[in-house]
Scaffold this active site. Structure first.
Site, PDB file in Angstrom:
ATOM      1  N   GLU A   1      -4.421  13.842   9.177  1.00 26.48           N
ATOM      2  CA  GLU A   1      -5.192  13.352   8.033  1.00 26.48           C
ATOM      3  C   GLU A   1      -6.489  12.767   8.577  1.00 26.48           C
ATOM      4  OE1 GLU A   1      -5.848  10.270   4.522  1.00 26.48           O
ATOM      5  OE2 GLU A   1      -5.147   9.677   6.484  1.00 26.48           O
TER       6      GLU A   1
ATOM      7  N   HIS B   1      -1.692  11.897  -3.252  1.00 26.07           N
ATOM      8  CA  HIS B   1      -1.321  10.559  -3.732  1.00 26.07           C
ATOM      9  C   HIS B   1      -2.489   9.581  -3.694  1.00 26.07           C
ATOM     10  CE1 HIS B   1      -1.260  10.409   0.591  1.00 26.07           C
ATOM     11  NE2 HIS B   1      -1.313   9.104   0.528  1.00 26.07           N
ATOM     12  N   ASP B   2      -3.617   9.972  -3.108  1.00 23.69           N
ATOM     13  CA  ASP B   2      -4.782   9.088  -3.021  1.00 23.69           C
ATOM     14  C   ASP B   2      -5.800   9.452  -4.104  1.00 23.69           C
ATOM     15  OD1 ASP B   2      -3.982   7.491  -0.901  1.00 23.69           O
ATOM     16  OD2 ASP B   2      -4.637   8.968   0.580  1.00 23.69           O
TER      17      ASP B   2
ATOM     18  N   GLN C   1      -3.313  -4.778   6.728  1.00 16.04           N
ATOM     19  CA  GLN C   1      -2.920  -3.666   7.605  1.00 16.04           C
ATOM     20  C   GLN C   1      -3.684  -3.736   8.933  1.00 16.04           C
ATOM     21  OE1 GLN C   1      -3.990  -0.909   4.499  1.00 16.04           O
ATOM     22  NE2 GLN C   1      -1.932  -0.041   4.463  1.00 16.04           N
TER      23      GLN C   1
ATOM     24  N   ASP D   1      -1.207   9.923   9.665  1.00 19.44           N
ATOM     25  CA  ASP D   1      -2.069   9.182   8.756  1.00 19.44           C
ATOM     26  C   ASP D   1      -3.253   8.556   9.501  1.00 19.44           C
ATOM     27  OD1 ASP D   1      -2.454   7.825   6.096  1.00 19.44           O
ATOM     28  OD2 ASP D   1      -2.246   6.061   7.359  1.00 19.44           O
TER      29      ASP D   1
ATOM     30  N   ARG E   1       2.813  14.154   9.163  1.00 18.43           N
ATOM     31  CA  ARG E   1       1.412  14.039   8.749  1.00 18.43           C
ATOM     32  C   ARG E   1       0.930  12.772   9.444  1.00 18.43           C
ATOM     33  NH1 ARG E   1      -0.999  10.247   5.214  1.00 18.43           N
ATOM     34  NH2 ARG E   1      -2.802  10.991   4.056  1.00 18.43           N
TER      35      ARG E   1
ATOM     36  N   ASN F   1      -2.039   4.382  12.914  1.00 20.41           N
ATOM     37  CA  ASN F   1      -3.205   3.523  13.165  1.00 20.41           C
ATOM     38  C   ASN F   1      -2.929   2.027  13.025  1.00 20.41           C
ATOM     39  OD1 ASN F   1      -6.205   3.183  13.417  1.00 20.41           O
ATOM     40  ND2 ASN F   1      -5.919   2.310  11.377  1.00 20.41           N
TER      41      ASN F   1
ATOM     42  N   LEU G   1      -8.188   5.482  15.813  1.00 21.53           N
ATOM     43  CA  LEU G   1      -7.283   4.787  16.741  1.00 21.53           C
ATOM     44  C   LEU G   1      -7.972   3.860  17.745  1.00 21.53           C
ATOM     45  CD1 LEU G   1      -4.605   7.519  17.596  1.00 21.53           C
ATOM     46  CD2 LEU G   1      -4.746   5.972  15.645  1.00 21.53           C
TER      47      LEU G   1
ATOM     48  N   ASP H   1       0.859  -1.194   0.000  1.00 21.72           N
ATOM     49  CA  ASP H   1       0.000   0.000   0.000  1.00 21.72           C
ATOM     50  C   ASP H   1       0.894   1.243   0.000  1.00 21.72           C
ATOM     51  OD1 ASP H   1      -2.004   1.871   0.207  1.00 21.72           O
ATOM     52  OD2 ASP H   1      -2.381   1.528   2.333  1.00 21.72           O
TER      53      ASP H   1
HETATM   54  C1  BGC Z   1      -3.239   7.124   3.053  1.00 16.14           C
HETATM   55  C2  BGC Z   1      -3.469   6.075   2.007  1.00 16.14           C
HETATM   56  C3  BGC Z   1      -3.397   4.709   2.651  1.00 16.14           C
HETATM   57  C4  BGC Z   1      -4.289   4.623   3.893  1.00 16.14           C
HETATM   58  C5  BGC Z   1      -3.997   3.428   4.702  1.00 16.14           C
HETATM   59  C6  BGC Z   1      -4.433   6.880   3.967  1.00 16.14           C
HETATM   60  O1  BGC Z   1      -4.993   7.814   4.618  1.00 16.14           O
HETATM   61  O2  BGC Z   1      -3.223   8.417   2.546  1.00 16.14           O
HETATM   62  O3  BGC Z   1      -2.600   6.195   0.936  1.00 16.14           O
HETATM   63  O4  BGC Z   1      -3.813   3.738   1.736  1.00 16.14           O
HETATM   64  O5  BGC Z   1      -4.103   5.740   4.717  1.00 16.14           O
HETATM   65  O6  BGC Z   1      -2.779   3.571   5.341  1.00 16.14           O
END
Ligand code: BGC
Length: 576
Positions: free
Chosen positions: A248, A313-314, A174, A206, A204, A108, A211, A66
């Site tokens: 994020e 990037h998403d 994950q 993520d 950043r 996370n 959580l 990922d």
């Molecule tokens: C990232 C993604 C990722 C996801 C899981 C997101 O918020 O920006 O690219 O796939 O978190 O980690």
């Protein structure tokens, strides 16, 4: 001359950010994968462009299922990206050029290849048995939505070894860490310190809204998450000055603002709800989608800041729009099914706006003037295209196009070795779209955006000023003021002004400018505008990019004519 890194705890309020996917930026050892040394080699370019902070996507050890968001060792650099020393060199060199560096921190979850998970799954009573979220019952937390709806059908996955289910909000490879376990909190705080000790300027964070898990909730934005963030912030404030936490959190504005706390959680949050509405507004040729969401966005603490973006990037996420709006966005921007990913659209900025230069300028000048700090995605400064035939979000992660030469100047590896094929189509391919040719062409988008960055950086009011929307009867016109409340005696400050030159135009460094008027035409046709500026009667308007003087403001409505997708930034001043 490179900028200097100032000792300034609020640097992120004035900064222009630039998101780098190290895998796709520049390949320094020609093995087909971009690396950290590659980013270091391109710092000169970023410094020339004028950005203030690089945001590095995850560079930690990872099986890369990922894009590196599946981490198998939080404490080390993935060998394909280089070494620890390469990272230190990158940070040090960036700092010497006045550029800060933040990185992604995936708080996370980890990869299922992480030794913590391998241990945790090995039995129900090993020392890390509770480091992840395990259950015999996969109906627990059933109110939590599934995020990657197109690829996962549950937030639980069955583990053959432990004979139990584990919790995951994203891909099943994950697993989510268990933040109810104090050991997990502690180990993650140590990860944070490890990287900050190396000199990183922040993170950043993520997917930080997921959580904790609690029954009968949607398992998002829980009070326990905010407590953990307060703890993290306290640790940072106590030992690491001038750092930033950028959340994020893909949520509705009222939940989003909670992540600032009372300026005791994150310094910045991405403005997720605004982003799709900027695309909506320009396609509908009306300001309403933007003004509506801004009116629903609560004020944030003085020292906090929004992170504004158009693309990243998403996929262009459509989680924060209504079903009707999502259908509209899909019908306008993802005409082909292969452009859809998860709950969004996996396309880059330029193809989204049909490669229109005027829309690109309009949306970027809005991005650079609305309240917040703008974040550019690598390649969007040259209007790179995408490849929607690639899987998942690889469509928007193809190699940066530096030159018209082999592999777009990204790598000297054989084409077959590259992590992804560079774009080669006649419109967006590297032979037509690349840094080298745009650098040489004064009329290019790259040169235009460099100038935009310079102008914005010269007016602090864009970073820290207040915001007020001005009414116009014409629904295609979007106008607002950015202003400082305290009217500092401009004449005193004018002596401090310095002059910089962009494209042979002198731009006065007006840190003193305390009122800026921004006006945009969202329509593809020319439009008239009439604004009531009478409270500034007697003052004049000075257009910011060329310092052109416009007529004095009177009691009568001030009339403008804006060309198709036209825009202006004016200083309102009585000092001329
Ligand atoms: C990232 C993604 C990722 C996801 C899981 C997101 O918020 O920006 O690219 O796939 O978190 O980690």
């Amino acid at each position: 001359m490179p900028k200097e890194l100032k000792d300034d705890p609020l640097w992120y309020k004035k900064a222009v950010f630039y998101e780098v996917f190290p895998r796709g930026f520049y390949d320094s050892n020609n093995d087909g994968f971009g690396d950290l040394k590659g980013v270091t080699e391109k710092l000169e370019f970023l410094s020339w462009l004028g950005i203030d902070c690089i945001w590095l996507l995850p560079f930690y050890a990872s099986p890369m299922k990922d894009g590196g968001y599946d981490i198998s060792d939080f404490e080390n650099v993935d060998p394909s990206y280089g070494t620890f020393e390469d990272l230190i060199e990158l940070i040090d060199k960036a700092h010497s050029m006045g550029i800060r560096v933040i990185s992604d921190l995936v708080v996370n979850h980890s990869s299922d290849q992480h030794p913590w998970f391998l241990e945790s799954r090995s039995s129900r009573d090993n020392p890390k048995a509770d480091w992840y979220v395990w259950s015999d019952d996969d109906s627990l937390y059933s109110n939590a939505r599934i995020i990657f709806t197109d690829v996962e059908n549950s937030n639980w996955a069955w583990d053959q070894v432990r004979q139990q289910y584990y919790w995951h909000r994203f891909y099943s490879h994950q697993p989510d860490l268990n933040y109810d376990n104090p050991e997990v909190q502690e180990v993650m705080l140590n990860v944070v310190k490890r990287w900050l000790d190396l000199g990183l300027d922040g993170f950043r964070l993520d997917a930080v809204s997921y959580l904790f898990q609690r029954n009968n909730t949607n398992c998002e934005n829980l009070p326990e998450t905010h407590e953990f963030l307060k703890l993290l912030r306290k640790e940072i404030d106590s030992r690491y000055p001038n750092r930033v936490l950028l959340a994020e959190v893909n949520q509705w504005p009222t939940d989003l603002v909670d992540y600032f706390g009372e300026d005791d959680e994150c310094h910045m949050c991405f403005q997720f709800p605004l982003m799709p509405r900027m695309f909506m507004a320009v396609r509908r040729e009306q300001r309403l989608p933007i003004t509506e969401i801004l009116s629903l966005t609560p004020n944030i603490p003085e020292n906090c800041q929004w992170g504004l973006f158009l693309r990243n990037h998403d996929e262009l996420t459509l989680e924060q729009v209504s079903d009707e709006e999502r259908d509209y966005m899909f019908s306008e921007y993802a005409k082909d099914n292969r452009m859809k990913r998860h709950m969004g659209i996996a396309r880059r900025f330029a193809p989204l706006v049909d490669n229109s230069r005027s829309i690109a300028e309009l949306l970027h000048s809005m991005l650079f003037s609305l309240p917040g700090s703008p974040i550019l995605y690598y390649g969007d400064e040259i209007m790179m295209g995408d490849n929607t035939y690639l899987k998942d979000r690889d469509s928007v992660r193809t190699p940066m196009q530096w030159t018209p030469d082999r592999n777009g100047g990204f790598s000297l590896a054989n084409f077959e070795q590259l992590y992804l094929p560079p774009l080669m189509d006649p419109v967006y391919g590297y032979q037509s779209v690349n840094v080298e040719s745009q650098f040489k062409n004064p009329g290019s988008f790259l040169q235009w955006i460099k100038k935009l960055i310079t102008v914005r950086s010269n007016y602090q009011v864009f970073g820290s000023g207040k915001f007020e929307i001005l009414h116009d009867d014409n629904p295609s016109i979007f106008a607002f003021l950015r202003y400082f409340e305290e009217q500092i005696g401009a004449s005193e400050l004018i002596e401090e002004n310095t002059v910089v030159e962009v494209d042979n135009i002198e731009i006065i460094d007006q840190t003193s400018a305390n009122k800026v008027l921004c006006i945009y035409n969202l329509s593809r046709f020319a439009q008239p505008a009439e604004l009531d500026l009478s409270k500034y009667k007697g003052a004049k308007l000075v257009e910011l990019s060329g310092r052109v003087l416009f007529p004095q403001i009177t009691e009568s409505p001030y009339r403008f004519t804006l060309g198709p997708h036209g825009y202006y930034w004016f200083e309102i001043t009585d000092q001329i």
